[in-house]
Motif scaffolding. Sequence first.
Motif, PDB file in Angstrom:
ATOM      1  N   ILE A  34       0.817  -1.219   0.000  1.00  0.00           N
ATOM      2  CA  ILE A  34       0.000   0.000   0.000  1.00  0.00           C
ATOM      3  C   ILE A  34       0.848   1.265   0.000  1.00  0.00           C
ATOM      4  N   ASP A  35       2.161   1.143  -0.008  1.00  0.00           N
ATOM      5  CA  ASP A  35       3.032   2.318   0.075  1.00  0.00           C
ATOM      6  C   ASP A  35       3.686   2.658  -1.255  1.00  0.00           C
ATOM      7  N   THR A  36       3.246   2.040  -2.339  1.00  0.00           N
ATOM      8  CA  THR A  36       3.914   2.254  -3.626  1.00  0.00           C
ATOM      9  C   THR A  36       3.609   3.622  -4.224  1.00  0.00           C
ATOM     10  N   THR A  37       2.563   4.305  -3.722  1.00  0.00           N
ATOM     11  CA  THR A  37       2.224   5.630  -4.266  1.00  0.00           C
ATOM     12  C   THR A  37       3.012   6.751  -3.598  1.00  0.00           C
ATOM     13  N   ARG A  38       3.730   6.462  -2.536  1.00  0.00           N
ATOM     14  CA  ARG A  38       4.550   7.491  -1.881  1.00  0.00           C
ATOM     15  C   ARG A  38       5.654   7.944  -2.836  1.00  0.00           C
ATOM     16  N   ARG A  39       6.079   9.210  -2.669  1.00  0.00           N
ATOM     17  CA  ARG A  39       7.097   9.772  -3.547  1.00  0.00           C
ATOM     18  C   ARG A  39       8.465   9.863  -2.882  1.00  0.00           C
ATOM     19  N   ASP A  40       8.597   9.339  -1.655  1.00  0.00           N
ATOM     20  CA  ASP A  40       9.879   9.395  -0.970  1.00  0.00           C
ATOM     21  C   ASP A  40      10.606   8.063  -1.112  1.00  0.00           C
ATOM     22  N   GLU A  41      11.713   7.932  -0.346  1.00  0.00           N
ATOM     23  CA  GLU A  41      12.510   6.705  -0.435  1.00  0.00           C
ATOM     24  C   GLU A  41      11.725   5.480   0.006  1.00  0.00           C
ATOM     25  N   VAL A  42      10.795   5.668   0.974  1.00  0.00           N
ATOM     26  CA  VAL A  42       9.961   4.542   1.407  1.00  0.00           C
ATOM     27  C   VAL A  42       9.106   4.053   0.242  1.00  0.00           C
ATOM     28  N   GLY A  43       8.601   5.004  -0.550  1.00  0.00           N
ATOM     29  CA  GLY A  43       7.855   4.611  -1.738  1.00  0.00           C
ATOM     30  C   GLY A  43       8.726   3.872  -2.733  1.00  0.00           C
ATOM     31  N   ASP A  44       9.986   4.328  -2.876  1.00  0.00           N
ATOM     32  CA  ASP A  44      10.915   3.622  -3.766  1.00  0.00           C
ATOM     33  C   ASP A  44      11.143   2.195  -3.295  1.00  0.00           C
ATOM     34  N   ILE A  45      11.310   2.039  -1.968  1.00  0.00           N
ATOM     35  CA  ILE A  45      11.513   0.690  -1.417  1.00  0.00           C
ATOM     36  C   ILE A  45      10.272  -0.159  -1.651  1.00  0.00           C
ATOM     37  N   ALA A  46       9.093   0.431  -1.440  1.00  0.00           N
ATOM     38  CA  ALA A  46       7.851  -0.317  -1.652  1.00  0.00           C
ATOM     39  C   ALA A  46       7.733  -0.756  -3.111  1.00  0.00           C
ATOM     40  N   CYS A  47       8.101   0.145  -4.039  1.00  0.00           N
ATOM     41  CA  CYS A  47       8.063  -0.227  -5.464  1.00  0.00           C
ATOM     42  C   CYS A  47       9.061  -1.349  -5.750  1.00  0.00           C
ATOM     43  N   ALA A  48      10.243  -1.265  -5.107  1.00  0.00           N
ATOM     44  CA  ALA A  48      11.231  -2.329  -5.294  1.00  0.00           C
ATOM     45  C   ALA A  48      10.716  -3.656  -4.737  1.00  0.00           C
ATOM     46  N   VAL A  49      10.018  -3.592  -3.589  1.00  0.00           N
ATOM     47  CA  VAL A  49       9.442  -4.810  -3.006  1.00  0.00           C
ATOM     48  C   VAL A  49       8.371  -5.378  -3.941  1.00  0.00           C
ATOM     49  N   GLN A  50       7.601  -4.471  -4.563  1.00  0.00           N
ATOM     50  CA  GLN A  50       6.586  -4.934  -5.506  1.00  0.00           C
ATOM     51  C   GLN A  50       7.227  -5.633  -6.705  1.00  0.00           C
ATOM     52  N   VAL A  51       8.334  -5.030  -7.225  1.00  0.00           N
ATOM     53  CA  VAL A  51       9.053  -5.677  -8.318  1.00  0.00           C
ATOM     54  C   VAL A  51       9.607  -7.028  -7.873  1.00  0.00           C
ATOM     55  N   PHE A  52      10.144  -7.052  -6.632  1.00  0.00           N
ATOM     56  CA  PHE A  52      10.671  -8.300  -6.074  1.00  0.00           C
ATOM     57  C   PHE A  52       9.566  -9.351  -5.991  1.00  0.00           C
ATOM     58  N   ARG A  53       8.368  -8.911  -5.545  1.00  0.00           N
ATOM     59  CA  ARG A  53       7.248  -9.858  -5.468  1.00  0.00           C
ATOM     60  C   ARG A  53       6.872 -10.365  -6.862  1.00  0.00           C
ATOM     61  N   ASP A  54       6.843  -9.433  -7.837  1.00  0.00           N
ATOM     62  CA  ASP A  54       6.514  -9.850  -9.206  1.00  0.00           C
ATOM     63  C   ASP A  54       7.545 -10.844  -9.728  1.00  0.00           C
ATOM     64  N   HIS A  55       8.826 -10.593  -9.399  1.00  0.00           N
ATOM     65  CA  HIS A  55       9.869 -11.530  -9.821  1.00  0.00           C
ATOM     66  C   HIS A  55       9.693 -12.890  -9.149  1.00  0.00           C
ATOM     67  N   LEU A  56       9.306 -12.869  -7.879  1.00  0.00           N
ATOM     68  CA  LEU A  56       9.070 -14.139  -7.179  1.00  0.00           C
ATOM     69  C   LEU A  56       7.930 -14.913  -7.841  1.00  0.00           C
ATOM     70  N   ILE A  57       6.877 -14.178  -8.193  1.00  0.00           N
ATOM     71  CA  ILE A  57       5.747 -14.836  -8.854  1.00  0.00           C
ATOM     72  C   ILE A  57       6.186 -15.413 -10.196  1.00  0.00           C
ATOM     73  N   GLU A  58       6.974 -14.606 -10.953  1.00  0.00           N
ATOM     74  CA  GLU A  58       7.456 -15.087 -12.248  1.00  0.00           C
ATOM     75  C   GLU A  58       8.410 -16.268 -12.080  1.00  0.00           C
ATOM     76  N   ASN A  59       9.295 -16.164 -11.061  1.00  0.00           N
ATOM     77  CA  ASN A  59      10.224 -17.276 -10.808  1.00  0.00           C
ATOM     78  C   ASN A  59       9.476 -18.541 -10.414  1.00  0.00           C
ATOM     79  N   HIS A  60       8.395 -18.353  -9.652  1.00  0.00           N
ATOM     80  CA  HIS A  60       7.591 -19.521  -9.276  1.00  0.00           C
ATOM     81  C   HIS A  60       6.989 -20.172 -10.520  1.00  0.00           C
ATOM     82  N   ARG A  61       6.505 -19.316 -11.436  1.00  0.00           N
ATOM     83  CA  ARG A  61       5.949 -19.849 -12.681  1.00  0.00           C
ATOM     84  C   ARG A  61       7.030 -20.547 -13.505  1.00  0.00           C
TER      85      ARG A  61
END
Length: 707
Positions: free
Chosen positions: A238-265
């Motif tokens: 829920i923090d991916t819309t933030r414009r600070d570094e926390v938002g950047d980390i949240a976006c990176a976590v989202q990418v990491f999650r997407d990669h995990l999902i893709e790796n699982h596939r």
Amino acid sequence: MRLSDITIHRKLFLLVLILVCGTLITAGFALNFNKSDILEGRKARIQSVVQAGLSQIQALSAHLDKGTISQQQYDRQLLELIHATRFSGSEYLYLFNLDGINVAHPLMPELRGTNQMDMQDEDGTYITREMLEGVKANGSVFWQFRWPKPEGGPAVSKLGYAEQVPGTELVLGSGVYLDDLEAIFQARTNTYLGITLAVLLAALIGTYCIARNITKPVGRLARQMNTLAQGELDVELIDTTRRDEVGDIACAVQVFRDHLIENHRLRLIQEQVIFLETFDPVTRLHNRQALGEAINKEIARHDRDHKQLAVIVIRLDLLHEITIEKGSETRDEVLIALAARIHDKLHADDILARLSENTFGLLLPNVESRESLESNCRQLLETIAQPIPLESHHIQLSGRLGISVFPDDGGYDFQLIGRAESTASLAKRQERDLMFYDPRALNETDHSIELWQEMQKALEQDQFYLVFQPLFDLKDNTLISAEVLIRWEHPEKGFISPAQFIPLAEQSGLISRLDAWVLEAVAKQIRNWQDRQLTPPRIAVNLSGISFLRPDFIDTLTRIYGRYNVSLDHLELELTEGVLIDDLDRISDQLNSIRATGVSISIDDFGTGYSSLSRIKNLAIDNVKIDRSFIDDLDNCAQDLKIVEAIILMAQGLNLSVIAEGVETQEQLTILRQQGCDTVQGFFLSRPLKVDAFEELLEQDLVIEVD
């Protein structure tokens, strides 16, 4: 404790504590400097008063020296000057000489002419003595003592200043009372303290809000990362819309999650590919690759034990006809039932595999004698011949067995399997139920001997020539390279198929000479293009495993291309999967050495059974070529499509380029482009061309049509 061991919340609290302490210390220093500034101001005031009096006394002394006034007038005017000088109500001037004799005092005239060296304040400070000592040492002096005000009352702190009158023995002094400094300092202290507390309170409130804005989402992200690490991928960020570094980390976590999902596939696809690399999907038996690996392991063990092992190829008669008449489902039922029946007759160390649609392979690692092996094979034929019950009828098959024995009939799995297959085919042609491998029975026919002799003459008389099959890049749809193929035009017999002379060359030992001829012909052709100012494409050459594994192969390769002054960057070597089953360290060293010369490496006919992505991932190769058997029915067979998709995904994941060979229809080309295949070749795009036709194709700057 290390700072990295402290939570962010406590670090922020510690930071605020440091800021508060720093602010208070700064305020304390400011107050102290302010007090010093006030005291310096008082010093400057009395110094200016004393120096003003000094200038007047110097003027009187000048008149006395000139004789314009008498000594009596000088003394009278000097007393009047001292008595008349009053400032700030309670401050005044007084005059002493260097011996401590009071010359003039406006408030205590009775002191005039008396020695005041022993005059003390209530703290025991010798006022006059301290003054004169400082003046004698420096010409002027500031000092503090306690003295009552003229209007009476208790003694208060007083700042004194005295300076010697130049050219005289007189010392002029004055002082200011400092009792009002405490009140001023207290008022300013209260002001500073109020401002500091207000600033600190605002800072604490702001810091709390900022800290909460940081620690709360960071803690949430930490919990989400732990959840992802535990394999739970349905995490809402829920923090991916933030414009600070926390938002950047949240976006990176989202990418990491997407990669995990893709790796699982991809892992599921990889598991399917690994299964298909090792097992036949119908019978669940080992496939050709797994059987080859098992043979090589047994060969390594038998090399030490000096024992024999046997490879038996079982070719089933009429299975193809059953497929046509009854369908693939019935065929699969027959295969499953027959595989289970054969497996029940085997020992624990024996390995049964399915090699192709109508062929089984069997590894017997412990062969006692040729007689016992033949007896076991007869029993196996009886097992195969027993009727197989289906729902409505029984089916009875017969088999043809081809047998090869290590080490007499070969030292590698592909030799043992290939020779057993050839023997099984010969047994079918001769209508025999089983045969042991015999090179004379397979090769020493009149035709084979004649062809072998003609092939040696062809090498000497340069009867071979090259054709070029173009390869097209699917990203920009252009011709990028060509696979070179050898052709033989006999002066009397005409065209002789490579399917005839290449297997004979491999069996008779001529394959290394044939490979050397092709490599030299390619170097000569590239030199010809360069001399004519043509830009040669990369040329791919099919190389036999025998030539590749020769210790002098790299020297031969560099010598040939050095003779024509052609860079090896123009060359690509295609190796079949069977080469990769040799000693991995030996193969890796050879590949690294070849790649160091600039040559590219491709694995040809990938997927046919010998190698695997898990094996080639550590090898220095550039491309894999999907075998045409997976392309032939790509638009109709879902299983082939899945295999091709998995190979492309996994190969590109290993940074390998994927080439599809045997493209013969628009539908196949469309599917390969959709799956992300890099390069294609096949009759649909271009048949193999002689050099003149290929050069015309190059000059046309051909681009394949985008579907």
